[in-house]
Design an enzyme around this catalytic site. Structure first.
Site, PDB file in Angstrom:
ATOM      1  N   PRO A   1       0.814  -1.082   0.061  1.00  0.00           N
ATOM      2  CG  PRO A   1       0.150  -0.731   2.351  1.00  0.00           C
ATOM      3  CD  PRO A   1       0.769  -1.949   1.276  1.00  0.00           C
ATOM      4  CD  GLU A   2       1.295   3.614  -4.555  1.00  0.00           C
ATOM      5  OE1 GLU A   2       1.348   4.726  -4.805  1.00  0.00           O
ATOM      6  OE2 GLU A   2       1.422   2.875  -5.292  1.00  0.00           O
TER       7      GLU A   2
ATOM      8  CE  LYS B   1       5.272   4.061  -0.938  1.00  0.00           C
ATOM      9  NZ  LYS B   1       5.932   3.296  -1.777  1.00  0.00           N
TER      10      LYS B   1
ATOM     11  NE  ARG C   1       6.594 -11.355  -2.410  1.00  0.00           N
ATOM     12  CZ  ARG C   1       6.620 -10.835  -3.632  1.00  0.00           C
ATOM     13  NH1 ARG C   1       5.675 -10.175  -4.422  1.00  0.00           N
ATOM     14  NH2 ARG C   1       7.949 -10.519  -4.013  1.00  0.00           N
TER      15      ARG C   1
ATOM     16  NE  ARG D   1       7.638  -0.668  -8.817  1.00  0.00           N
ATOM     17  CZ  ARG D   1       6.890   0.039  -7.680  1.00  0.00           C
ATOM     18  NH1 ARG D   1       7.964   1.083  -7.140  1.00  0.00           N
ATOM     19  NH2 ARG D   1       5.878  -0.345  -7.285  1.00  0.00           N
TER      20      ARG D   1
END
Length: 274
Positions: free
Chosen positions: A2-3, A58, A111, A264
Protein backbone atom coordinates in the site's frame (compact mmCIF):
# COMPACT_ATOMS: atom_id res chain seq x y z
CA UNK A 1 1.47 -1.07 -2.37
CA UNK A 2 0.00 0.00 0.00
CA UNK A 3 0.93 3.63 -0.62
CA UNK A 4 0.17 6.87 1.22
CA UNK A 5 -3.65 6.85 0.79
CA UNK A 6 -3.96 3.25 1.95
CA UNK A 7 -1.70 3.74 4.98
CA UNK A 8 -3.48 6.98 5.89
CA UNK A 9 -6.83 5.17 5.71
CA UNK A 10 -5.56 2.50 8.08
CA UNK A 11 -4.17 5.15 10.43
CA UNK A 12 -7.48 6.97 10.63
CA UNK A 13 -9.37 3.71 11.18
CA UNK A 14 -7.10 2.57 13.99
CA UNK A 15 -7.20 5.95 15.72
CA UNK A 16 -10.88 5.26 16.35
CA UNK A 17 -10.30 1.70 17.52
CA UNK A 18 -7.19 1.20 19.63
CA UNK A 19 -6.13 4.46 21.29
CA UNK A 20 -6.09 4.08 25.07
CA UNK A 21 -6.80 0.35 25.06
CA UNK A 22 -4.50 -1.69 27.26
CA UNK A 23 -2.46 -4.30 25.44
CA UNK A 24 -2.92 -7.63 27.18
CA UNK A 25 -0.46 -9.73 25.19
CA UNK A 26 1.40 -10.09 21.91
CA UNK A 27 1.68 -13.28 19.90
CA UNK A 28 4.36 -13.43 17.22
CA UNK A 29 4.07 -16.15 14.60
CA UNK A 30 7.06 -15.09 12.51
CA UNK A 31 10.03 -13.66 14.42
CA UNK A 32 11.52 -12.18 11.23
CA UNK A 33 8.98 -9.35 11.23
CA UNK A 34 9.79 -8.31 14.82
CA UNK A 35 12.53 -5.72 15.32
CA UNK A 36 14.90 -5.55 17.06
CA UNK A 37 13.61 -8.98 18.11
CA UNK A 38 10.45 -10.76 19.18
CA UNK A 39 11.24 -10.62 22.91
CA UNK A 40 11.68 -6.83 23.00
CA UNK A 41 8.61 -6.31 20.83
CA UNK A 42 6.43 -8.45 23.10
CA UNK A 43 7.78 -7.06 26.38
CA UNK A 44 7.49 -3.44 25.28
CA UNK A 45 3.92 -3.75 24.02
CA UNK A 46 2.46 -5.98 26.76
CA UNK A 47 0.73 -3.87 29.40
CA UNK A 48 1.25 -0.72 27.35
CA UNK A 49 -1.16 1.52 25.44
CA UNK A 50 -1.12 3.47 22.19
CA UNK A 51 -1.68 7.20 22.73
CA UNK A 52 -1.72 8.33 19.10
CA UNK A 53 -0.80 7.17 15.60
CA UNK A 54 1.23 9.31 13.22
CA UNK A 55 2.42 8.67 9.68
CA UNK A 56 5.14 9.76 7.31
CA UNK A 57 4.95 8.40 3.80
CA UNK A 58 4.12 4.71 4.08
CA UNK A 59 5.37 4.35 7.66
CA UNK A 60 2.96 4.18 10.61
CA UNK A 61 4.25 5.48 13.95
CA UNK A 62 2.38 4.30 17.07
CA UNK A 63 3.28 6.34 20.15
CA UNK A 64 3.33 4.24 23.35
CA UNK A 65 2.23 5.56 26.73
CA UNK A 66 4.94 3.85 28.78
CA UNK A 67 8.71 3.48 28.38
CA UNK A 68 8.91 6.44 25.93
CA UNK A 69 8.90 4.09 22.98
CA UNK A 70 7.30 3.92 19.55
CA UNK A 71 6.04 1.06 17.44
CA UNK A 72 6.98 1.55 13.79
CA UNK A 73 4.91 -0.46 11.32
CA UNK A 74 5.71 -0.74 7.62
CA UNK A 75 3.41 -2.81 5.42
CA UNK A 76 5.78 -2.90 2.43
CA UNK A 77 4.15 -4.80 -0.50
CA UNK A 78 1.45 -7.01 1.03
CA UNK A 79 1.10 -6.09 4.70
CA UNK A 80 -2.24 -5.63 6.44
CA UNK A 81 -3.29 -4.31 9.85
CA UNK A 82 -6.77 -5.55 10.69
CA UNK A 83 -8.64 -4.80 13.90
CA UNK A 84 -11.26 -7.34 14.97
CA UNK A 85 -12.86 -9.04 17.95
CA UNK A 86 -13.99 -12.09 16.00
CA UNK A 87 -11.46 -12.84 13.24
CA UNK A 88 -9.17 -15.85 13.44
CA UNK A 89 -5.51 -16.02 12.39
CA UNK A 90 -4.93 -16.51 8.68
CA UNK A 91 -2.24 -18.45 6.88
CA UNK A 92 -0.30 -15.19 6.46
CA UNK A 93 -0.84 -13.78 9.97
CA UNK A 94 2.60 -12.85 11.34
CA UNK A 95 1.64 -11.30 14.69
CA UNK A 96 -1.39 -10.50 16.84
CA UNK A 97 -1.71 -7.73 19.43
CA UNK A 98 -4.37 -8.62 22.02
CA UNK A 99 -6.23 -5.85 23.84
CA UNK A 100 -8.30 -6.14 27.00
CA UNK A 101 -11.89 -6.88 26.04
CA UNK A 102 -11.25 -9.51 23.36
CA UNK A 103 -10.32 -7.14 20.52
CA UNK A 104 -7.19 -7.88 18.50
CA UNK A 105 -4.95 -6.25 15.91
CA UNK A 106 -3.71 -8.67 13.24
CA UNK A 107 -0.54 -8.07 11.28
CA UNK A 108 -0.83 -10.12 8.07
CA UNK A 109 1.79 -10.22 5.34
CA UNK A 110 1.91 -12.61 2.40
CA UNK A 111 5.40 -11.66 1.19
CA UNK A 112 6.93 -11.10 4.65
CA UNK A 113 8.67 -7.83 3.70
CA UNK A 114 6.78 -5.75 6.29
CA UNK A 115 7.87 -5.28 9.88
CA UNK A 116 6.95 -4.17 13.38
CA UNK A 117 9.77 -2.32 15.14
CA UNK A 118 10.23 -0.89 18.61
CA UNK A 119 12.24 2.34 18.65
CA UNK A 120 12.98 5.16 21.04
CA UNK A 121 12.64 8.81 20.00
CA UNK A 122 16.25 9.13 18.84
CA UNK A 123 16.12 6.02 16.67
CA UNK A 124 12.71 6.93 15.27
CA UNK A 125 13.93 10.37 14.22
CA UNK A 126 17.08 8.86 12.70
CA UNK A 127 15.01 6.41 10.63
CA UNK A 128 12.79 9.23 9.37
CA UNK A 129 15.73 11.52 8.63
CA UNK A 130 17.66 8.87 6.69
CA UNK A 131 14.76 7.35 4.74
CA UNK A 132 12.09 9.97 4.16
CA UNK A 133 11.71 13.38 2.66
CA UNK A 134 8.60 15.44 3.44
CA UNK A 135 5.31 13.61 3.37
CA UNK A 136 3.62 14.30 0.03
CA UNK A 137 0.48 15.62 1.76
CA UNK A 138 2.32 17.78 4.28
CA UNK A 139 2.88 21.54 4.16
CA UNK A 140 6.61 20.89 3.81
CA UNK A 141 5.94 19.31 0.43
CA UNK A 142 5.26 22.64 -1.30
CA UNK A 143 5.79 23.91 -4.82
CA UNK A 144 9.06 25.69 -4.08
CA UNK A 145 10.53 22.54 -2.53
CA UNK A 146 9.29 20.31 -5.37
CA UNK A 147 10.60 22.62 -8.09
CA UNK A 148 14.01 22.78 -6.42
CA UNK A 149 14.18 18.98 -6.27
CA UNK A 150 13.45 18.72 -10.01
CA UNK A 151 16.00 21.41 -10.82
CA UNK A 152 18.64 19.50 -8.87
CA UNK A 153 17.84 16.30 -10.75
CA UNK A 154 17.62 17.60 -14.32
CA UNK A 155 18.84 14.35 -15.87
CA UNK A 156 16.46 12.10 -13.92
CA UNK A 157 13.14 11.00 -15.35
CA UNK A 158 10.13 12.37 -13.58
CA UNK A 159 8.58 8.99 -12.78
CA UNK A 160 11.75 7.99 -10.89
CA UNK A 161 11.73 11.29 -9.00
CA UNK A 162 8.15 10.79 -7.87
CA UNK A 163 8.98 7.31 -6.58
CA UNK A 164 11.94 8.52 -4.53
CA UNK A 165 10.77 8.45 -0.91
CA UNK A 166 13.41 11.00 0.03
CA UNK A 167 11.69 13.49 -2.28
CA UNK A 168 7.96 12.70 -2.01
CA UNK A 169 7.34 10.34 0.88
CA UNK A 170 4.31 8.16 0.29
CA UNK A 171 4.02 8.27 -3.50
CA UNK A 172 4.22 4.82 -5.08
CA UNK A 173 3.66 3.31 -8.49
CA UNK A 174 -0.11 3.73 -8.64
CA UNK A 175 -0.24 7.38 -7.68
CA UNK A 176 2.86 8.35 -9.64
CA UNK A 177 1.19 7.08 -12.84
CA UNK A 178 -2.12 8.72 -11.98
CA UNK A 179 -0.48 12.04 -11.10
CA UNK A 180 1.49 12.12 -14.34
CA UNK A 181 -1.68 11.43 -16.29
CA UNK A 182 -3.53 14.17 -14.41
CA UNK A 183 -0.70 16.57 -15.26
CA UNK A 184 -0.55 15.43 -18.89
CA UNK A 185 3.14 14.52 -18.71
CA UNK A 186 4.95 11.46 -20.03
CA UNK A 187 6.72 9.48 -17.28
CA UNK A 188 9.90 9.15 -19.38
CA UNK A 189 10.54 12.88 -19.62
CA UNK A 190 13.60 14.20 -17.85
CA UNK A 191 13.08 16.75 -15.11
CA UNK A 192 15.23 19.28 -16.95
CA UNK A 193 12.79 19.29 -19.88
CA UNK A 194 9.87 20.51 -17.77
CA UNK A 195 8.82 24.12 -17.91
CA UNK A 196 7.80 25.89 -14.71
CA UNK A 197 4.11 25.62 -15.65
CA UNK A 198 4.46 21.87 -16.17
CA UNK A 199 6.17 21.45 -12.81
CA UNK A 200 3.30 23.36 -11.23
CA UNK A 201 0.75 21.10 -12.94
CA UNK A 202 2.53 18.01 -11.68
CA UNK A 203 2.82 19.33 -8.14
CA UNK A 204 -0.89 20.14 -8.02
CA UNK A 205 -1.72 16.77 -9.60
CA UNK A 206 0.17 14.84 -6.90
CA UNK A 207 -1.73 16.65 -4.15
CA UNK A 208 -5.07 16.27 -5.91
CA UNK A 209 -4.73 12.56 -6.67
CA UNK A 210 -3.50 11.65 -3.19
CA UNK A 211 -6.30 13.61 -1.48
CA UNK A 212 -8.91 12.02 -3.71
CA UNK A 213 -7.50 8.55 -3.07
CA UNK A 214 -7.66 9.15 0.69
CA UNK A 215 -11.26 10.30 0.31
CA UNK A 216 -12.15 7.02 -1.38
CA UNK A 217 -10.15 4.97 1.14
CA UNK A 218 -7.34 3.84 -1.14
CA UNK A 219 -7.01 1.42 -4.02
CA UNK A 220 -7.63 -2.31 -3.58
CA UNK A 221 -6.02 -4.28 -6.39
CA UNK A 222 -4.45 -7.27 -4.69
CA UNK A 223 -3.82 -7.38 -0.94
CA UNK A 224 -4.83 -4.00 0.45
CA UNK A 225 -7.78 -3.77 2.85
CA UNK A 226 -8.50 -1.18 5.51
CA UNK A 227 -8.32 -1.78 9.27
CA UNK A 228 -11.67 -3.57 9.21
CA UNK A 229 -10.78 -5.80 6.28
CA UNK A 230 -12.74 -3.79 3.71
CA UNK A 231 -11.43 -2.83 0.25
CA UNK A 232 -10.80 0.73 -0.83
CA UNK A 233 -12.70 1.94 -3.88
CA UNK A 234 -10.42 4.44 -5.61
CA UNK A 235 -9.88 1.70 -8.21
CA UNK A 236 -13.05 2.96 -9.87
CA UNK A 237 -11.35 6.32 -10.49
CA UNK A 238 -8.04 5.09 -11.92
CA UNK A 239 -7.33 6.52 -15.37
CA UNK A 240 -4.20 4.65 -16.42
CA UNK A 241 -3.04 2.21 -13.74
CA UNK A 242 -3.94 -1.32 -14.86
CA UNK A 243 -5.86 0.23 -17.79
CA UNK A 244 -3.32 -0.75 -20.44
CA UNK A 245 -4.94 -1.58 -23.76
CA UNK A 246 -7.98 0.58 -23.01
CA UNK A 247 -8.90 3.78 -24.84
CA UNK A 248 -7.87 6.92 -22.99
CA UNK A 249 -10.83 8.28 -21.02
CA UNK A 250 -9.66 11.87 -21.51
CA UNK A 251 -8.65 12.34 -25.12
CA UNK A 252 -10.61 9.36 -26.55
CA UNK A 253 -7.84 8.98 -29.14
CA UNK A 254 -4.92 7.32 -27.43
CA UNK A 255 -4.62 3.80 -26.04
CA UNK A 256 -3.13 3.35 -22.58
CA UNK A 257 0.33 1.84 -22.94
CA UNK A 258 2.44 -0.05 -20.44
CA UNK A 259 6.24 0.12 -20.39
CA UNK A 260 8.99 -0.65 -17.87
CA UNK A 261 10.39 2.52 -16.36
CA UNK A 262 12.90 2.49 -13.54
CA UNK A 263 12.11 -1.20 -13.11
CA UNK A 264 8.40 -0.56 -12.57
CA UNK A 265 5.38 -1.16 -14.73
CA UNK A 266 4.35 2.28 -16.00
CA UNK A 267 1.10 3.24 -17.70
CA UNK A 268 0.34 6.36 -19.72
CA UNK A 269 -1.51 7.70 -22.74
CA UNK A 270 0.98 8.20 -25.55
CA UNK A 271 -1.35 10.69 -27.25
CA UNK A 272 -2.32 13.26 -24.64
CA UNK A 273 0.58 12.95 -22.20
CA UNK A 274 3.36 15.11 -23.66
Amino acid sequence: MPELPEVETIRRDLLKKIIGKKIAAVEIYDKKIAKPNARILGETLSGNQFTTIERIGKLLIFRLKQKQKFLLAHLKLTGQLIYSSSATPQKFTRAIVYFNGQSRLYFNDLRKFGYLKIADKTEKEKIIRENFGPDALSKDFNFSYFKNQLVRRKKSRIKAILLDQKIAAGVGNIYADESLFEAGLKPVRKAGSLKSAEIKRLFLAVKKILKKAVKFRGTSISDYVDAEGRPGYFFEYLKVYQREGEKCSRCKKGIIKKIRENGRGTRFCDYCQK
